[in-house]
Design an enzyme around this catalytic site. Structure first.
Site, short mmCIF file in Angstrom:
data_model
loop_
_atom_site.label_atom_id
_atom_site.label_comp_id
_atom_site.label_asym_id
_atom_site.label_seq_id
_atom_site.Cartn_x
_atom_site.Cartn_y
_atom_site.Cartn_z
N HIS A 1 -8.48 -13.11 -26.46
CA HIS A 1 -7.91 -13.68 -25.24
C HIS A 1 -8.96 -13.62 -24.12
CE1 HIS A 1 -6.69 -9.31 -24.81
NE2 HIS A 1 -7.28 -9.52 -23.65
P1 TYD Z 1 -3.45 -6.82 -25.75
O1 TYD Z 1 -4.05 -6.85 -24.37
O2 TYD Z 1 -3.14 -8.14 -26.40
O3 TYD Z 1 -4.34 -5.95 -26.74
P2 TYD Z 1 -5.76 -6.22 -27.44
O4 TYD Z 1 -6.55 -7.12 -26.55
O5 TYD Z 1 -6.38 -4.87 -27.59
O6 TYD Z 1 -5.55 -6.84 -28.76
O7 TYD Z 1 -2.13 -5.93 -25.68
C1 TYD Z 1 -1.40 -5.53 -26.84
C2 TYD Z 1 0.05 -5.29 -26.44
O8 TYD Z 1 0.13 -4.22 -25.49
C3 TYD Z 1 0.70 -6.51 -25.80
O9 TYD Z 1 2.04 -6.59 -26.29
C4 TYD Z 1 0.74 -6.18 -24.33
C5 TYD Z 1 0.77 -4.67 -24.29
N1 TYD Z 1 0.07 -4.13 -23.13
C6 TYD Z 1 0.79 -3.56 -22.09
O10 TYD Z 1 2.03 -3.50 -22.11
N2 TYD Z 1 0.12 -3.04 -21.02
C7 TYD Z 1 -1.23 -3.07 -20.94
O11 TYD Z 1 -1.82 -2.57 -19.93
C8 TYD Z 1 -1.97 -3.69 -22.01
C9 TYD Z 1 -3.48 -3.77 -21.97
C10 TYD Z 1 -1.29 -4.20 -23.09
#
Ligand code: TYD
Length: 134
Positions: free
Chosen positions: A50
């Protein structure tokens, strides 16, 4: 402007161990509003995929190592994070992915804003379109 921006963190190491300093608006170029970290990662399960519209982030591999892709729509580069004294900027509108986590990897992220799903771009085609690169 270069795609990969490393930030040097001050380390005060001696025989007792290593102390690393992270300060808002000093080594980190924004006010830190949120901190999160990834642990128990799998080497075969990449993450990220992303970009953020506004969010500024800095990532540090506190333990172990991993690879991070930075992609601004025109240039892509994989970098290795393998030192707790090296931080990397993940700027707004930079697509990022993380992979090849070592078993002991602890991936720390400092963020300029609270969590907001509306700030994410999770579709690579939409990312490229919004960069005007399509
Ligand atoms: P995501 O940012 O997509 O993780 P990565 O980039 O490591 O793959 O986040 C994963 C999940 O965690 C998503 O459902 C959103 C949640 N999340 C939160 O609730 N708060 C946060 O601060 C972050 C970074 C993620």
């Amino acid at each position: 402007m270069s795609l990969v921006k490393w930030l040097d963190l001050t380390q005060c190491g001696d025989e007792r161990g290593c102390l690393t300093v992270v300060e808002s608006m000093k080594s980190i170029p924004f006010e830190i509003k949120r901190v999160y970290y990834l642990t128990k990662l799998s080497s075969d399960l990449p993450r990220g995929f992303h970009a953020h519209k506004e969010l500024e982030q800095v990532a540090i591999c506190l333990s172990g190592s991993c690879k991070v892709l930075l992609d601004n729509g025109q240039e892509k580069q994989w970098v290795v994070l393998d030192s707790s004294s090296k931080a990397i900027r993940i700027e707004p509108m930079v697509w990022h992915e993380m992979k090849d986590f070592s078993r002991d990897c602890v991936f720390l992220v400092l963020a300029s804003e609270h969590y907001d799903e509306a700030d994410y771009i999770r579709d690579y085609k939409k990312f490229i379109q919004s960069k005007g690169c399509a």
